[in-house]
Design a protein around this motif. Structure first.
Motif, PDB file in Angstrom:
ATOM      1  N   SER A 254       2.270   2.270   3.437  1.00 49.94           N
ATOM      2  CA  SER A 254       3.158   1.352   4.150  1.00 49.94           C
ATOM      3  C   SER A 254       4.609   1.800   4.043  1.00 49.94           C
ATOM      4  CB  SER A 254       3.016  -0.055   3.574  1.00 49.94           C
ATOM      5  OG  SER A 254       3.612  -0.127   2.287  1.00 49.94           O
TER       6      SER A 254
ATOM      7  N   THR B 161      -1.605  -0.282  -6.068  1.00 53.25           N
ATOM      8  CA  THR B 161      -1.548  -0.112  -4.622  1.00 53.25           C
ATOM      9  C   THR B 161      -2.836   0.380  -3.978  1.00 53.25           C
ATOM     10  OG1 THR B 161      -0.688   2.145  -4.866  1.00 53.25           O
ATOM     11  CG2 THR B 161       0.928   0.361  -4.750  1.00 53.25           C
ATOM     12  N   ARG B 162      -3.786   0.859  -4.776  1.00 54.98           N
ATOM     13  CA  ARG B 162      -5.064   1.340  -4.253  1.00 54.98           C
ATOM     14  C   ARG B 162      -6.205   0.683  -5.019  1.00 54.98           C
ATOM     15  NH1 ARG B 162      -4.491   5.628  -0.849  1.00 54.98           N
ATOM     16  NH2 ARG B 162      -2.670   6.985  -1.098  1.00 54.98           N
TER      17      ARG B 162
ATOM     18  N   THR C 130       0.835  -1.199   0.000  1.00 59.28           N
ATOM     19  CA  THR C 130       0.000   0.000   0.000  1.00 59.28           C
ATOM     20  C   THR C 130       0.874   1.255   0.000  1.00 59.28           C
ATOM     21  OG1 THR C 130      -0.122   0.183   2.400  1.00 59.28           O
ATOM     22  CG2 THR C 130      -1.786  -1.205   1.321  1.00 59.28           C
TER      23      THR C 130
ATOM     24  N   ASP D 126       1.895  -3.007   5.396  1.00 58.43           N
ATOM     25  CA  ASP D 126       0.571  -3.274   4.837  1.00 58.43           C
ATOM     26  C   ASP D 126       0.670  -3.524   3.338  1.00 58.43           C
ATOM     27  OD1 ASP D 126      -0.517  -2.858   7.317  1.00 58.43           O
ATOM     28  OD2 ASP D 126      -1.309  -0.864   6.868  1.00 58.43           O
ATOM     29  N   TYR D 127      -0.210  -4.396   2.857  1.00 57.57           N
ATOM     30  CA  TYR D 127      -0.287  -4.637   1.418  1.00 57.57           C
ATOM     31  C   TYR D 127      -1.745  -4.806   0.991  1.00 57.57           C
ATOM     32  CZ  TYR D 127      -0.557  -9.605   2.858  1.00 57.57           C
ATOM     33  OH  TYR D 127      -0.903 -10.803   3.435  1.00 57.57           O
ATOM     34  N   LEU D 128      -1.993  -4.480  -0.267  1.00 61.30           N
ATOM     35  CA  LEU D 128      -3.331  -4.620  -0.846  1.00 61.30           C
ATOM     36  C   LEU D 128      -3.437  -5.975  -1.523  1.00 61.30           C
ATOM     37  CD1 LEU D 128      -6.085  -3.237  -1.557  1.00 61.30           C
ATOM     38  CD2 LEU D 128      -5.020  -2.618  -3.748  1.00 61.30           C
TER      39      LEU D 128
ATOM     40  N   VAL E 242      -6.959  -5.127   2.735  1.00 63.12           N
ATOM     41  CA  VAL E 242      -5.632  -4.676   3.172  1.00 63.12           C
ATOM     42  C   VAL E 242      -5.184  -5.585   4.307  1.00 63.12           C
ATOM     43  CG1 VAL E 242      -4.289  -2.806   4.204  1.00 63.12           C
ATOM     44  CG2 VAL E 242      -6.027  -2.288   2.467  1.00 63.12           C
TER      45      VAL E 242
END
Length: 258
Positions: free
Chosen positions: A140, A165-166, A137, A249-251, A185
């Motif tokens: 992050s 990323t979004r 994200t 954090d990651y999407l 997320v």
């Protein structure tokens, strides 16, 4: 520089092991026995190997022969069969609708043309199958690296990584393709022996950062960028039981193909 050459630099296998838990978690939630699964930009193979361990017919594809050698060795150690293919992820040499699940954990986000990459993911997936993509994200620690590095690079500019990323931008990337999207997320804890180890591991082993360093050092500003990276990690991470822990954090994008 060709992708296979870039990602054979440094030691991405040990570098990426620190966040491979995200790949394994994705396999736990998406893979079922008997599925045909493709891991695109598989690196040292954590997702493909986990898919094979879950009973899938797994294929891993990467442009870096050095990483594929590591993946093959690890699959052998795990006692699972995975088909490994050396190829560019933007032009996969496999037929249409060949897989029930097409996944890329922090890999396809590096494709230079996100829309073309999304179309390739959809092409490879069967009707009724799913596509899964992981990307850091923007907020992050890892996602913050791009805007931090940009001003140091000759020419500056944005990055195609940002498109993954979004939820809003991923929706744009898949616009017009026969998929239904859902997003979540999630967080992975990336652990090193200490802050110094964290900065050194990223700047000395990560292929993308080796490329960044090669571009920035001639400008005389590398030490400034390295200091910024240290400050970023120090602000976002914590010391726990003598180790440095960086929550990132990651999407997670899941696309169901119609």
């Amino acid at each position: 520089m060709q992708p296979g050459t870039l990602w054979s630099m440094g030691d991405y296998a040990s570098n990426g092991d620190r966040w491979a838990a995200a790949s394994r978690q994705l396999a736990e939630t998406t893979v079922r026995p008997g599925m045909d699964v493709l891991d695109i930009a598989c690196g040292p193979g954590p997702f493909a190997i986990a898919a094979a361990q879950a009973g899938a017919r797994a294929t891993g594809l990467d442009a870096a022969p050095k990483l594929l050698e590591v993946a093959k060795r690890r699959a052998g150690d795990a006692g699972v069969a995975v088909e490994w293919i050396e190829a560019d992820m933007t032009a996969v040499p496999l037929g249409d609708a060949a897989f029930d699940l097409v996944a890329s954990a922090f890999g396809c986000m590096f494709a230079p043309d996100p829309e073309a990459m999304a179309a390739e993911l959809v092409r490879l997936c069967r009707s009724g199958g799913r596509i899964a993509v992981l990307a850091w994200t923007p907020e992050s620690a890892f996602g913050s690296m791009g805007p931090m590095v940009g001003p140091y690079l000759p020419g500056g500019g944005g990055s195609p990584i940002e498109r993954w990323t979004r939820a809003e931008s991923v929706t744009e990337v898949f616009a017009g393709l026969p998929v239904r999207l859902q997003f979540a997320v999630r967080t992975v804890d990336v652990v090193w022996d200490g802050l110094d180890h964290a900065v050194g591991d990223i700047t000395e082993n990560n292929p993308a950062w080796l490329g960044i360093r090669a571009a920035v050092e001639p400008t005389g500003r590398w030490s400034d960028l390295e200091s910024e990276l240290r400050e970023l990690f120090a602000a976002r991470g914590r010391t726990e039981s003598g180790r440095f822990v960086l929550p990132v954090d990651y999407l997670e994008t899941l696309a169901a193909k119609d």
